[in-house]
Motif scaffolding. Structure first.
Motif, mmCIF file in Angstrom:
data_model
loop_
_atom_site.group_PDB
_atom_site.id
_atom_site.type_symbol
_atom_site.label_atom_id
_atom_site.label_comp_id
_atom_site.label_asym_id
_atom_site.label_seq_id
_atom_site.Cartn_x
_atom_site.Cartn_y
_atom_site.Cartn_z
ATOM 1 N N ASN A 63 29.151 22.202 32.569
ATOM 2 C CA ASN A 63 30.087 23.591 32.659
ATOM 3 C C ASN A 63 30.040 24.322 33.922
ATOM 4 O OD1 ASN A 63 30.431 23.163 29.899
ATOM 5 N ND2 ASN A 63 29.033 24.549 29.223
ATOM 6 N N ASP B 123 23.463 35.059 24.110
ATOM 7 C CA ASP B 123 23.879 34.734 22.814
ATOM 8 C C ASP B 123 23.426 33.696 22.017
ATOM 9 O OD1 ASP B 123 25.496 36.921 22.291
ATOM 10 O OD2 ASP B 123 27.355 35.868 22.786
ATOM 11 N N ASP B 124 22.606 32.542 23.046
ATOM 12 C CA ASP B 124 22.267 31.547 22.457
ATOM 13 C C ASP B 124 20.857 31.561 21.809
ATOM 14 O OD1 ASP B 124 21.099 28.613 22.621
ATOM 15 O OD2 ASP B 124 22.581 28.118 24.300
ATOM 16 N N ARG C 295 29.252 36.755 33.591
ATOM 17 C CA ARG C 295 30.082 36.200 32.345
ATOM 18 C C ARG C 295 29.074 35.044 31.798
ATOM 19 N NH1 ARG C 295 35.301 34.749 34.495
ATOM 20 N NH2 ARG C 295 35.776 36.970 34.488
ATOM 21 N N LYS C 296 28.492 34.136 32.658
ATOM 22 C CA LYS C 296 27.987 33.195 32.187
ATOM 23 C C LYS C 296 26.522 33.533 31.591
ATOM 24 C CE LYS C 296 28.417 29.146 32.770
ATOM 25 N NZ LYS C 296 29.145 28.205 31.985
ATOM 26 N N TYR C 297 25.953 34.698 32.257
ATOM 27 C CA TYR C 297 24.653 35.393 31.663
ATOM 28 C C TYR C 297 24.790 35.819 30.303
ATOM 29 C CZ TYR C 297 20.409 38.354 31.217
ATOM 30 O OH TYR C 297 19.462 38.743 30.853
ATOM 31 N N VAL C 298 26.013 36.560 30.158
ATOM 32 C CA VAL C 298 26.467 37.193 28.681
ATOM 33 C C VAL C 298 26.399 36.067 27.678
ATOM 34 C CG1 VAL C 298 27.988 38.337 27.463
ATOM 35 C CG2 VAL C 298 27.160 39.344 29.839
ATOM 36 N N LYS C 299 26.863 35.046 28.302
ATOM 37 C CA LYS C 299 27.030 33.923 27.309
ATOM 38 C C LYS C 299 25.813 33.334 26.828
ATOM 39 C CE LYS C 299 29.624 29.893 26.071
ATOM 40 N NZ LYS C 299 30.614 28.906 26.527
ATOM 41 N N ILE C 300 24.726 33.115 27.870
ATOM 42 C CA ILE C 300 23.633 32.421 27.522
ATOM 43 C C ILE C 300 22.565 33.408 26.563
ATOM 44 C CG2 ILE C 300 21.515 31.916 28.672
ATOM 45 C CD1 ILE C 300 23.045 31.145 31.178
ATOM 46 N N SER D 117 24.688 22.679 30.830
ATOM 47 C CA SER D 117 24.923 23.258 31.893
ATOM 48 C C SER D 117 25.617 22.475 33.203
ATOM 49 C CB SER D 117 23.691 23.849 32.401
ATOM 50 O OG SER D 117 22.802 24.749 31.341
ATOM 51 N N ASP E 18 31.484 35.340 37.701
ATOM 52 C CA ASP E 18 30.993 34.124 36.971
ATOM 53 C C ASP E 18 29.466 34.524 36.333
ATOM 54 O OD1 ASP E 18 33.613 33.081 37.733
ATOM 55 O OD2 ASP E 18 33.040 32.394 39.503
#
Ligand SMILES: Cc1cc2nc3c(=O)[nH]c(=O)nc-3n(C[C@H](O)[C@H](O)[C@H](O)COP(=O)(O)O)c2cc1C
Length: 135
Positions: free
Chosen positions: A29, A66-67, A59-64, A26, A56
Protein backbone atom coordinates in the motif's frame (compact mmCIF):
# COMPACT_ATOMS: atom_id res chain seq x y z
CA UNK A 1 6.91 16.33 4.25
CA UNK A 2 6.53 15.15 7.79
CA UNK A 3 7.94 12.36 9.92
CA UNK A 4 5.84 10.68 12.59
CA UNK A 5 6.97 8.17 15.21
CA UNK A 6 4.52 6.31 17.40
CA UNK A 7 4.63 3.42 19.81
CA UNK A 8 1.75 1.01 20.51
CA UNK A 9 0.99 -2.22 22.33
CA UNK A 10 0.77 -5.28 20.10
CA UNK A 11 -2.32 -7.44 20.61
CA UNK A 12 -1.36 -10.13 23.17
CA UNK A 13 -2.22 -12.91 20.73
CA UNK A 14 -0.29 -11.51 17.77
CA UNK A 15 1.73 -14.08 15.81
CA UNK A 16 4.82 -13.67 13.67
CA UNK A 17 2.64 -14.39 10.65
CA UNK A 18 0.36 -11.52 11.53
CA UNK A 19 3.34 -9.18 11.80
CA UNK A 20 4.52 -10.42 8.39
CA UNK A 21 1.00 -9.76 7.02
CA UNK A 22 1.21 -6.18 8.30
CA UNK A 23 4.57 -5.71 6.58
CA UNK A 24 3.28 -7.26 3.36
CA UNK A 25 0.22 -5.02 3.15
CA UNK A 26 2.31 -2.00 4.13
CA UNK A 27 4.77 -2.69 1.33
CA UNK A 28 1.85 -3.16 -1.04
CA UNK A 29 0.00 0.00 0.00
CA UNK A 30 2.62 2.55 0.97
CA UNK A 31 4.16 3.25 -2.44
CA UNK A 32 0.78 4.53 -3.71
CA UNK A 33 0.97 7.37 -1.17
CA UNK A 34 4.78 7.67 -1.22
CA UNK A 35 5.06 6.64 2.43
CA UNK A 36 8.32 5.18 3.69
CA UNK A 37 9.42 4.07 7.14
CA UNK A 38 10.19 1.22 9.48
CA UNK A 39 8.13 -1.00 11.74
CA UNK A 40 9.85 -2.39 14.83
CA UNK A 41 8.19 -5.22 16.75
CA UNK A 42 9.24 -6.89 19.97
CA UNK A 43 8.56 -7.11 23.66
CA UNK A 44 4.82 -6.77 23.06
CA UNK A 45 5.25 -3.39 21.41
CA UNK A 46 5.26 -1.83 17.99
CA UNK A 47 7.20 1.23 17.04
CA UNK A 48 6.69 2.73 13.63
CA UNK A 49 8.14 5.66 11.73
CA UNK A 50 6.04 7.02 8.85
CA UNK A 51 7.49 9.57 6.44
CA UNK A 52 5.72 11.31 3.59
CA UNK A 53 3.41 14.19 2.70
CA UNK A 54 1.53 15.43 5.76
CA UNK A 55 -1.94 14.47 4.48
CA UNK A 56 -0.79 11.02 3.41
CA UNK A 57 0.99 10.26 6.68
CA UNK A 58 -1.88 11.48 8.85
CA UNK A 59 -4.45 9.61 6.77
CA UNK A 60 -2.39 6.43 7.03
CA UNK A 61 -1.85 6.87 10.76
CA UNK A 62 -5.59 7.29 11.37
CA UNK A 63 -6.22 4.12 9.38
CA UNK A 64 -3.55 2.21 11.33
CA UNK A 65 -5.09 3.39 14.62
CA UNK A 66 -8.23 1.39 13.83
CA UNK A 67 -6.29 -1.85 13.45
CA UNK A 68 -7.19 -4.38 16.20
CA UNK A 69 -3.71 -5.94 16.00
CA UNK A 70 -2.50 -3.18 18.30
CA UNK A 71 -3.83 -0.59 20.76
CA UNK A 72 -2.87 2.40 22.84
CA UNK A 73 -0.90 4.18 20.12
CA UNK A 74 0.99 7.25 21.32
CA UNK A 75 2.78 9.70 19.06
CA UNK A 76 6.31 10.26 20.37
CA UNK A 77 7.52 12.56 17.65
CA UNK A 78 6.00 14.44 14.76
CA UNK A 79 7.81 17.11 12.78
CA UNK A 80 8.25 18.62 9.34
CA UNK A 81 11.06 16.89 7.48
CA UNK A 82 13.13 17.90 4.49
CA UNK A 83 14.38 14.47 3.61
CA UNK A 84 13.63 10.84 4.27
CA UNK A 85 15.64 8.71 6.71
CA UNK A 86 14.04 5.50 5.45
CA UNK A 87 13.71 6.43 1.78
CA UNK A 88 14.67 2.97 0.63
CA UNK A 89 11.94 1.19 2.56
CA UNK A 90 8.24 1.25 1.75
CA UNK A 91 8.15 -0.37 5.20
CA UNK A 92 11.27 -1.88 6.69
CA UNK A 93 10.67 -4.58 9.29
CA UNK A 94 12.82 -4.95 12.39
CA UNK A 95 12.40 -7.55 15.09
CA UNK A 96 13.63 -6.15 18.34
CA UNK A 97 13.99 -7.60 21.81
CA UNK A 98 12.62 -5.86 24.90
CA UNK A 99 16.05 -4.64 25.91
CA UNK A 100 16.48 -2.74 22.69
CA UNK A 101 13.04 -1.32 23.14
CA UNK A 102 14.22 0.32 26.32
CA UNK A 103 16.27 2.51 24.09
CA UNK A 104 13.14 3.82 22.45
CA UNK A 105 11.79 4.77 25.83
CA UNK A 106 14.57 7.35 25.89
CA UNK A 107 12.64 9.11 23.17
CA UNK A 108 9.44 8.59 25.08
CA UNK A 109 10.91 10.14 28.22
CA UNK A 110 11.80 13.17 26.18
CA UNK A 111 8.38 13.40 24.61
CA UNK A 112 7.51 16.60 26.40
CA UNK A 113 10.64 18.29 25.17
CA UNK A 114 10.84 19.51 21.64
CA UNK A 115 12.94 16.96 19.79
CA UNK A 116 14.51 18.52 16.73
CA UNK A 117 15.04 16.65 13.50
CA UNK A 118 18.77 16.17 13.98
CA UNK A 119 18.31 14.75 17.50
CA UNK A 120 15.71 12.39 16.13
CA UNK A 121 17.90 11.33 13.23
CA UNK A 122 20.81 10.81 15.60
CA UNK A 123 18.69 8.72 17.99
CA UNK A 124 17.34 6.55 15.17
CA UNK A 125 20.83 6.08 13.81
CA UNK A 126 22.09 4.96 17.22
CA UNK A 127 19.09 2.65 17.50
CA UNK A 128 19.77 1.09 14.11
CA UNK A 129 23.41 0.64 15.07
CA UNK A 130 22.40 -1.09 18.30
CA UNK A 131 20.21 -3.49 16.34
CA UNK A 132 23.07 -4.27 13.98
CA UNK A 133 25.48 -4.80 16.88
CA UNK A 134 23.01 -7.13 18.57
CA UNK A 135 23.01 -9.52 15.62
C1 LIG B 1 1.45 -1.59 13.86
C2 LIG B 1 0.80 -1.54 12.49
C3 LIG B 1 1.41 -0.85 11.47
C4 LIG B 1 0.83 -0.78 10.20
N1 LIG B 1 1.46 -0.07 9.20
C5 LIG B 1 0.88 0.05 8.00
C6 LIG B 1 1.48 0.80 6.95
O1 LIG B 1 2.56 1.37 7.09
N2 LIG B 1 0.83 0.87 5.77
C7 LIG B 1 -0.34 0.25 5.54
O2 LIG B 1 -0.88 0.35 4.44
N3 LIG B 1 -0.94 -0.49 6.50
C8 LIG B 1 -0.37 -0.60 7.72
N4 LIG B 1 -0.96 -1.36 8.70
C9 LIG B 1 -2.17 -2.13 8.35
C10 LIG B 1 -3.41 -1.27 8.33
O3 LIG B 1 -3.89 -1.12 9.65
C11 LIG B 1 -4.48 -1.96 7.48
O4 LIG B 1 -4.69 -3.26 7.92
C12 LIG B 1 -4.10 -2.04 6.02
O5 LIG B 1 -3.63 -0.81 5.55
C13 LIG B 1 -5.33 -2.44 5.20
O6 LIG B 1 -4.88 -2.78 3.95
P1 LIG B 1 -5.91 -3.14 2.80
O7 LIG B 1 -6.71 -1.89 2.58
O8 LIG B 1 -5.02 -3.51 1.68
O9 LIG B 1 -6.73 -4.28 3.34
C14 LIG B 1 -0.40 -1.42 9.98
C15 LIG B 1 -1.01 -2.11 11.02
C16 LIG B 1 -0.43 -2.18 12.28
C17 LIG B 1 -1.10 -2.94 13.39
Amino acid sequence: MIRLLYISRAAPTISNEQVQDILLSSRQNNPASSITGILVHGGGLFMQVLEGQEQDVLRKYVKILDDPRHSGAEILYISPANNRIFGKWSMGGIKSDPLQFQYISKLRARRLEVIDASTFTETMREFAQMLRDAK
